[in-house]
Design an enzyme around this catalytic site. Structure first.
Site, mmCIF file in Angstrom:
data_model
loop_
_atom_site.group_PDB
_atom_site.id
_atom_site.type_symbol
_atom_site.label_atom_id
_atom_site.label_comp_id
_atom_site.label_asym_id
_atom_site.label_seq_id
_atom_site.Cartn_x
_atom_site.Cartn_y
_atom_site.Cartn_z
ATOM 1 N N LYS A 22 0.850 -1.206 0.000
ATOM 2 C CA LYS A 22 0.000 0.000 0.000
ATOM 3 C C LYS A 22 0.883 1.251 0.000
ATOM 4 C CE LYS A 22 -1.747 1.463 4.059
ATOM 5 N NZ LYS A 22 -1.362 2.846 4.413
ATOM 6 N N ASN A 23 1.913 1.256 0.867
ATOM 7 C CA ASN A 23 2.702 2.477 1.061
ATOM 8 C C ASN A 23 3.733 2.709 -0.025
ATOM 9 O OD1 ASN A 23 1.114 2.862 3.242
ATOM 10 N ND2 ASN A 23 2.672 2.329 4.763
ATOM 11 N N CYS A 116 -5.910 11.650 11.915
ATOM 12 C CA CYS A 116 -6.588 10.357 11.917
ATOM 13 C C CYS A 116 -6.455 9.786 13.323
ATOM 14 C CB CYS A 116 -5.960 9.436 10.872
ATOM 15 S SG CYS A 116 -4.319 8.931 11.325
ATOM 16 N N ARG A 121 -1.208 14.208 12.503
ATOM 17 C CA ARG A 121 -0.679 14.053 11.143
ATOM 18 C C ARG A 121 -0.447 15.421 10.470
ATOM 19 N NH1 ARG A 121 -1.765 8.753 9.665
ATOM 20 N NH2 ARG A 121 -0.014 8.911 8.229
ATOM 21 N N ASP A 305 4.497 0.707 11.978
ATOM 22 C CA ASP A 305 3.328 -0.001 11.438
ATOM 23 C C ASP A 305 3.263 -1.455 11.898
ATOM 24 O OD1 ASP A 305 3.356 1.692 8.199
ATOM 25 O OD2 ASP A 305 2.771 2.332 10.206
ATOM 26 N N ARG A 397 -8.207 -1.119 4.622
ATOM 27 C CA ARG A 397 -7.437 -0.018 4.029
ATOM 28 C C ARG A 397 -6.044 -0.495 3.626
ATOM 29 N NH1 ARG A 397 -8.272 5.750 6.855
ATOM 30 N NH2 ARG A 397 -6.997 6.192 5.031
HETATM 31 C C1 EPZ Z 1 3.849 7.010 6.107
HETATM 32 O O1 EPZ Z 1 3.016 8.000 6.695
HETATM 33 C C2 EPZ Z 1 3.003 5.760 6.012
HETATM 34 N N1 EPZ Z 1 1.849 5.989 5.146
HETATM 35 C C3 EPZ Z 1 2.537 5.344 7.412
HETATM 36 O O2 EPZ Z 1 1.806 4.127 7.288
HETATM 37 C C4 EPZ Z 1 3.779 5.087 8.263
HETATM 38 O O3 EPZ Z 1 3.375 4.762 9.578
HETATM 39 C C5 EPZ Z 1 4.652 6.356 8.295
HETATM 40 O O4 EPZ Z 1 4.992 6.739 6.931
HETATM 41 C C6 EPZ Z 1 5.951 6.139 9.064
HETATM 42 O O5 EPZ Z 1 6.653 5.086 8.508
HETATM 43 C C7 EPZ Z 1 2.023 5.973 3.795
HETATM 44 O O6 EPZ Z 1 3.122 5.807 3.304
HETATM 45 C C8 EPZ Z 1 0.795 6.179 2.973
HETATM 46 P P1 EPZ Z 1 5.690 10.499 8.311
HETATM 47 P P2 EPZ Z 1 3.507 9.543 6.743
HETATM 48 O O7 EPZ Z 1 5.494 11.748 7.546
HETATM 49 O O8 EPZ Z 1 4.221 9.879 5.499
HETATM 50 C C9 EPZ Z 1 5.187 13.658 11.795
HETATM 51 C C10 EPZ Z 1 0.066 2.612 7.722
HETATM 52 O O9 EPZ Z 1 -0.410 2.077 8.740
HETATM 53 N N2 EPZ Z 1 5.080 14.630 10.707
HETATM 54 O O10 EPZ Z 1 7.001 9.801 8.246
HETATM 55 O O11 EPZ Z 1 2.367 10.381 7.161
HETATM 56 C C11 EPZ Z 1 3.974 12.743 11.851
HETATM 57 O O12 EPZ Z 1 2.919 13.354 12.566
HETATM 58 C C12 EPZ Z 1 0.436 4.092 7.735
HETATM 59 O O13 EPZ Z 1 0.273 2.006 6.637
HETATM 60 C C13 EPZ Z 1 5.115 15.990 11.018
HETATM 61 O O14 EPZ Z 1 5.239 16.365 12.172
HETATM 62 O O15 EPZ Z 1 4.558 9.452 7.955
HETATM 63 C C14 EPZ Z 1 4.513 11.530 12.543
HETATM 64 O O16 EPZ Z 1 4.510 11.759 13.938
HETATM 65 C C15 EPZ Z 1 0.208 4.725 9.086
HETATM 66 N N3 EPZ Z 1 5.001 16.884 10.012
HETATM 67 C C16 EPZ Z 1 5.958 11.455 12.037
HETATM 68 O O17 EPZ Z 1 6.274 12.764 11.538
HETATM 69 C C17 EPZ Z 1 4.871 16.502 8.695
HETATM 70 O O18 EPZ Z 1 4.793 17.375 7.802
HETATM 71 C C18 EPZ Z 1 6.156 10.448 10.913
HETATM 72 O O19 EPZ Z 1 5.299 10.808 9.849
HETATM 73 C C19 EPZ Z 1 4.835 15.126 8.400
HETATM 74 C C20 EPZ Z 1 4.946 14.203 9.416
#
Ligand code: EPZ
Length: 418
Positions: A22-23, A116, A121, A305, A397
């Site tokens: 998915k990711n 979410c 997020r 995850d 999902r």
């Molecule tokens: C991706 O989400 C994945 N989703 C998530 O998978 C996964 O848990 C995550 O990466 C971490 O590996 C997809 O790829 C579609 P991040 P993403 O930006 O990109 C903070 C699943 O279950 N942050 O690395 O949203 C954020 O709040 C899902 O398959 C900011 O503060 O993850 C989090 O605490 C869940 N500001 C941390 O960074 C930003 O602009 C990591 O988020 C962006 C993120």
């Protein structure tokens, strides 16, 4: 509402082939509009989030066709640079489209994707990255208006290695004349898969998987046929299901090198894991032993995850485990439902202390988020009696018919719609 009905106590055995990730698929779908030519994604999983992303691409003017396991995206008539509000709120990954729409139109309007269940997020790192490329980003009443007329190649530094922000800026820079250097990027394997996809389209990107990605902008990209990487989290989830039931399973189409952190923790719990190039066999002990501590980290640390699934295993293991969730601020929602099954999980902020119990008991539980729902299914497979996991649509999902995979491995599980 979808309910998964599970009769616990069945040992999982047999073999299963893991579907595409998915990711990886979601950012690749966003990248597919960087060209006006058709792209075909082979072995594309039938997931709710993929369907949502397809709906968004259709709203932007793309033609999407799915069939014989593949998804075809024809962006020839892509003509909108404004993301549809309702759809954008349904799936956070819509924010990935910001970079690719800007690359095509030099302007984009998106709504703030909702938070979410697992956290607020925020998208500040996405917007900071685009601003560092010269995009004028204005946040006006829930809308994000981007003016990319003065976008140019340059350097982008991320305060935190955000997966989505890294992917967004890679896409925004792919068609920018000159060299763009991204530093402190995420190193998840899905970033490498996006790099591979973009380079197959004719981009010139290197460094994915390291702390620095370099993008040499090109004039145009072409449509391709591509098979996204296998889903390491689906693989880890099925291994956890086998571990919960004293099982012995073999998975094929598995990126083993991306799962070393998970394999290490499962071996700590007493599982025997034999790795091949793209397959893995897990043999579980009758009773798991608690791991001392599990800390989620950006890749190659332990993947957030897989935290919920491992917490479910800790709940039934012999001994006490400590789980620290360093990536998301609210990712222990499954603990309450596990405790209703007889577990002993104490959550304090980002830390959960798990006293393993001899037996979990089936009852009605509710999926609160995608991976937490999978964790409750794992607990149900081991529990005495029947477990009903409500809101199974959240699990859909990220898992293509989880009950089919587990049923094929010997679980007594079925889906009821109520
Ligand atoms: C991706 O989400 C994945 N989703 C998530 O998978 C996964 O848990 C995550 O990466 C971490 O590996 C997809 O790829 C579609 P991040 P993403 O930006 O990109 C903070 C699943 O279950 N942050 O690395 O949203 C954020 O709040 C899902 O398959 C900011 O503060 O993850 C989090 O605490 C869940 N500001 C941390 O960074 C930003 O602009 C990591 O988020 C962006 C993120």
């Amino acid at each position: 509402m979808n309910v998964l009905r599970i009769h616990g106590g069945r040992r999982l055995t047999g073999e299963w082939r893991v579907h595409s990730a998915k990711n990886a698929v979601l950012p690749i779908m966003a990248a597919s509009i960087l060209t006006g030519e058709e792209t075909r994604l082979e072995e594309c999983p039938e997931l709710v989030d993929v369907a949502y992303m397809a709906d968004i691409l259709r709203t932007l003017g793309c033609r999407i066709h799915s069939g014989d396991g593949a998804l075809t995206i024809d962006p020839q008539n892509l003509n909108r640079h404004e993301m549809p509000d309702a759809l954008a709120k349904k799936i956070r990954s819509s924010i990935f489209l910001l970079g690719s729409i800007l690359a095509r139109f030099r302007k984009a309007t998106v709504t703030f994707p909702g938070g979410c269940e697992i956290g607020l997020r925020p998208i500040d790192l996405h917007l900071s990255g685009l601003r560092q490329l010269g995009v004028d980003v204005r946040e006006e009443g829930g809308l994000i208006r981007c003016d990319g007329r003065h976008m140019r190649a340059g350097t982008v530094h991320f305060d935190y290695p955000s997966v989505g922000a890294t992917e967004n800026v890679m896409m925004a820079a792919a068609l920018l004349k000159g060299r763009t250097v991204l530093s402190n990027v995420a190193r998840e394997p899905e970033i490498t898969d996006l790099q591979n996809f973009l380079n197959a389209m004719g981009a010139c990107i290197s460094g994915a998987g390291t702390h620095t990605v370099t993008v040499e902008g090109v004039d145009r990209l072409r449509g391709v046929s591509y098979c996204p990487m296998p889903d390491r989290i689906v693989a880890g989830t099925l291994l956890a299901a086998a571990a919960a039931t004293g099982g012995d399973i073999r998975l094929t189409n598995v990126p083993c090198r991306d799962l070393y952190a998970v394999f290490t923790k499962m071996r700590e719990m007493g599982c025997e894991i034999d790795e091949e190039e793209s397959a893995v066999r897990l043999r579980a002990p009758q009773r798991l032993t608690a791991f001392q501590q599990l800390q989620t980290q950006p890749h190659p640390g332990f993947p957030t995850d897989m935290q919920a699934q491992m917490l479910a295993l800790a709940a039934m293991a012999k001994g006490t485990s400590v789980v620290v969730e360093n990536v998301f601020e609210n990712r222990f929602a499954h603990a309450g439902d596990l405790n209703r099954m007889g577990a002993n999980v104490l959550v304090n902020g980002r830390t959960a202390v798990v006293q393993g119990v001899d037996m979990l008991y089936g009852t009605h539980v509710t999926a609160r988020d995608l991976r937490g729902g999978a964790a409750l299914v794992i607990a149900g497979l081991a529990a005495r009696g029947e477990t009903l996991v409500e809101r199974a649509e959240l699990i859909d999902r990220g898992y293509e018919r989880l009950e089919e995979m587990l049923g094929a491995l010997g679980a007594e599980i079925r889906r009821d719609s109520v």
